[in-house]
Scaffold this active site. Structure first.
Site, mmCIF file in Angstrom:
data_model
loop_
_atom_site.group_PDB
_atom_site.id
_atom_site.type_symbol
_atom_site.label_atom_id
_atom_site.label_comp_id
_atom_site.label_asym_id
_atom_site.label_seq_id
_atom_site.Cartn_x
_atom_site.Cartn_y
_atom_site.Cartn_z
ATOM 1 N N SER A 64 0.800 -1.239 0.000
ATOM 2 C CA SER A 64 0.000 0.000 0.000
ATOM 3 C C SER A 64 0.826 1.280 0.000
ATOM 4 O O SER A 64 0.278 2.366 -0.192
ATOM 5 C CB SER A 64 -0.926 0.028 1.216
ATOM 6 N N LYS A 67 0.377 3.440 -2.893
ATOM 7 C CA LYS A 67 -0.856 4.207 -3.131
ATOM 8 C C LYS A 67 -0.645 5.720 -3.261
ATOM 9 O O LYS A 67 -1.155 6.331 -4.208
ATOM 10 C CB LYS A 67 -1.889 3.897 -2.037
ATOM 11 N N TYR A 190 -3.460 -3.059 -10.306
ATOM 12 C CA TYR A 190 -3.261 -2.545 -8.945
ATOM 13 C C TYR A 190 -2.408 -3.519 -8.118
ATOM 14 O O TYR A 190 -1.503 -3.101 -7.377
ATOM 15 C CB TYR A 190 -4.631 -2.313 -8.293
ATOM 16 N N TYR A 242 -4.876 4.597 7.840
ATOM 17 C CA TYR A 242 -6.224 4.010 7.910
ATOM 18 C C TYR A 242 -6.952 4.409 9.188
ATOM 19 O O TYR A 242 -6.934 5.569 9.581
ATOM 20 C CB TYR A 242 -6.156 2.478 7.787
ATOM 21 N N VAL A 260 1.355 -3.721 3.856
ATOM 22 C CA VAL A 260 1.226 -4.994 4.580
ATOM 23 C C VAL A 260 2.452 -5.910 4.484
ATOM 24 O O VAL A 260 2.496 -6.934 5.152
ATOM 25 C CB VAL A 260 -0.015 -5.830 4.168
HETATM 26 N N1 GLN Z 1 -2.015 -5.408 -1.946
HETATM 27 C C1 GLN Z 1 -2.589 -5.222 -0.661
HETATM 28 C C2 GLN Z 1 -4.118 -5.248 -0.723
HETATM 29 O O1 GLN Z 1 -4.673 -4.716 -1.639
HETATM 30 C C3 GLN Z 1 -2.134 -3.908 -0.088
HETATM 31 C C4 GLN Z 1 -2.764 -3.643 1.248
HETATM 32 C C5 GLN Z 1 -1.850 -2.911 2.200
HETATM 33 O O2 GLN Z 1 -0.652 -2.865 2.051
HETATM 34 N N2 GLN Z 1 -2.457 -2.394 3.252
HETATM 35 O O3 GLN Z 1 -4.759 -5.841 0.111
#
Ligand code: GLN
Length: 418
Positions: A64, A67, A190, A242, A260
């Protein structure tokens, strides 16, 4: 002399090393297999120095943390209106993978999956296919990192086998007309974006590019505009962590983003980019030891963004009248609060001398607002019949035109005033 900074960073890593709470992400099978004990920190300065300690050259998937950078590319490629039409900027207070839309039918923000999947679909020119779009994502994120990044195909394939939640989000987005193309292809793009491999050092430089107004500290490339950076850092501040965003802003106070795989970045505008890597996550999906490290850095190094230096109280170094000349000598960095002191002094005690000089020899920086305020003071003084001089040997005021009937003579030294 050996720099004390790496020693300090190593000491902070040692202090959190024994904390093995949390767990690696297990919904992506390949991530659950990662070594959970990895631990790294890297700090990149805006002139390109990197302090890296621990496993800072070990590659892991960006997840993430991609993003905010993909959002930056979407803003660049489609403009603010084109993106804001489809993705909001409100914190959702929900987990990152919530299947949700706001009451206007848009994802809440680009940091949760719904918004990030949408932002991914907005990278590249309208109508671009998935392959060219992905090339743009890789080229853009590589420019932020300052080196070519590549995809971990095993992590990508692994996440696609369990991507039910992201697929359901994408189908919902398609049903509501937020996505206009094949939802499966968008989730693939993505997920590939999330599978780009980076090191803590790469992430620190990516964060430093944001901290440096969009210019990479080492390559010197302008990756995105200042307006885009401001938007991205704002959204990172309110939504990057978050449903832990409020705790984060109060405790750490650095615009941030977690992933993550265990990465965490912080971009402190005008100062540094920081990245940590430690795979065990808390219940929000943020790295446990990463959060602890950032709490320490913020405290120890005074990095909370609400802790800013006080406005300098003595912007007016000297204010004296000599032989028909009123001379105001200014000093330090000038923003609104400092410029206001000059405006107030001159309007409360208008100079009686015919000639008025502003000495900027000891001014090291001036923002656009301070510059306009000082030029307006000069304009009004000249309309009142004064001859106004700027002593500005280092040219801190570029193109000093007070406009509309104002006049000023720029000199390099006080002795040059006739
Ligand atoms: N690829 C992961 C997902 O879409 C990324 C989520 C994350 O890093 N919080 O669930």
């Amino acid at each position: 002399m050996r720099s004390p900074i790496p020693d300090y960073l190593a000491e902070v890593l040692r202090a959190v090393e024994s904390d093995d709470s949390g767990a690696t992400a297990d919904y992506i099978p390949e991530l659950a297999a990662a070594d959970p004990d990895r631990l790294a920190v890297a700090i990149a300065t805006l002139d390109g120095e990197v302090y890296a300690v621990g496993d800072a050259s070990v590659e892991f998937t960006i997840q993430s943390i991609s993003k905010p950078f993909a959002y930056a590319l979407a803003l660049t490629d489609r403009g603010f209106d084109g993106v804001l039409d489809k993705v909001g900027v409100e914190p959702s207070g929900d987990p990152f993978n919530e299947v949700s839309l706001d009451d206007t039918g848009r994802p809440f923000n680009p940091m949760i999956n719904a918004g990030a999947i949408t932002a991914h679909s907005l990278v590249g020119a309208p109508g671009v296919g998935p392959d060219l779009r992905f090339e743009r994502v890789v080229a853009g994120l590589s420019a932020f990192a300052g080196r070519p990044l590549s995809v971990d195909e095993a992590v990508f394939a692994s996440e696609m086998t369990t991507a039910h939640r992201n697929l359901s989000i994408a189908h919902m987005l398609r049903a509501y007309g937020v996505l206009t193309e094949d939802p499966v292809a968008v989730v693939e793009g993505y997920t590939r974006q999330c599978s780009l491999l980076v090191t803590a050092t790469d992430l620190a430089l990516m964060a430093a590019t944001l901290a440096n107004h969009g210019v990479h500290p080492r390559t010197g490339a302008r990756v995105v505009s200042e307006a885009v950076v401001r938007q991205v850092l704002s959204v990172m501040t309110t939504c990057g962590m978050y449903d832990a965003a409020g705790d984060w802003v109060t405790q750490v106070g650095i615009p941030a983003k977690s992933g993550v795989a265990g990465g965490l970045i912080g971009a402190l505008p005008g100062q540094v980019g920081i990245a940590t890597f430690s795979p065990r996550l808390d219940k929000h999906g943020n790295s446990v030891r990463g959060v602890r490290l950032f709490e320490r850095f913020s405290d120890d190094m005074g990095m909370h963004m609400m802790e800013v230096p006080a406005a300098s109280r003595t912007v007016l170094r000297k204010n004296r009248g000599i032989a028909g000349l009123r001379l105001y000598a200014l000093q330090g960095g000038l923003r609104f609060a400092e410029a206001e002191q000059v405006v107030r002094e001159v309007s409360d005690h208008p100079p009686t001398e015919h000639r008025v000089g502003f000495n900027l020899s000891h001014v090291h920086a001036m923002d656009g607002v301070a510059r306009r305020m000082l030029l307006e003071v000069i304009r009004r003084l000249s309309l009142d019949g004064h001859d106004v001089y700027l002593i500005d040997p280092d040219r801190v005021i570029k193109a000093p035109d007070p406009g509309d009937g104002g006049r000023v003579t720029v000199v390099a030294d006080i002795d040059d005033i006739a």
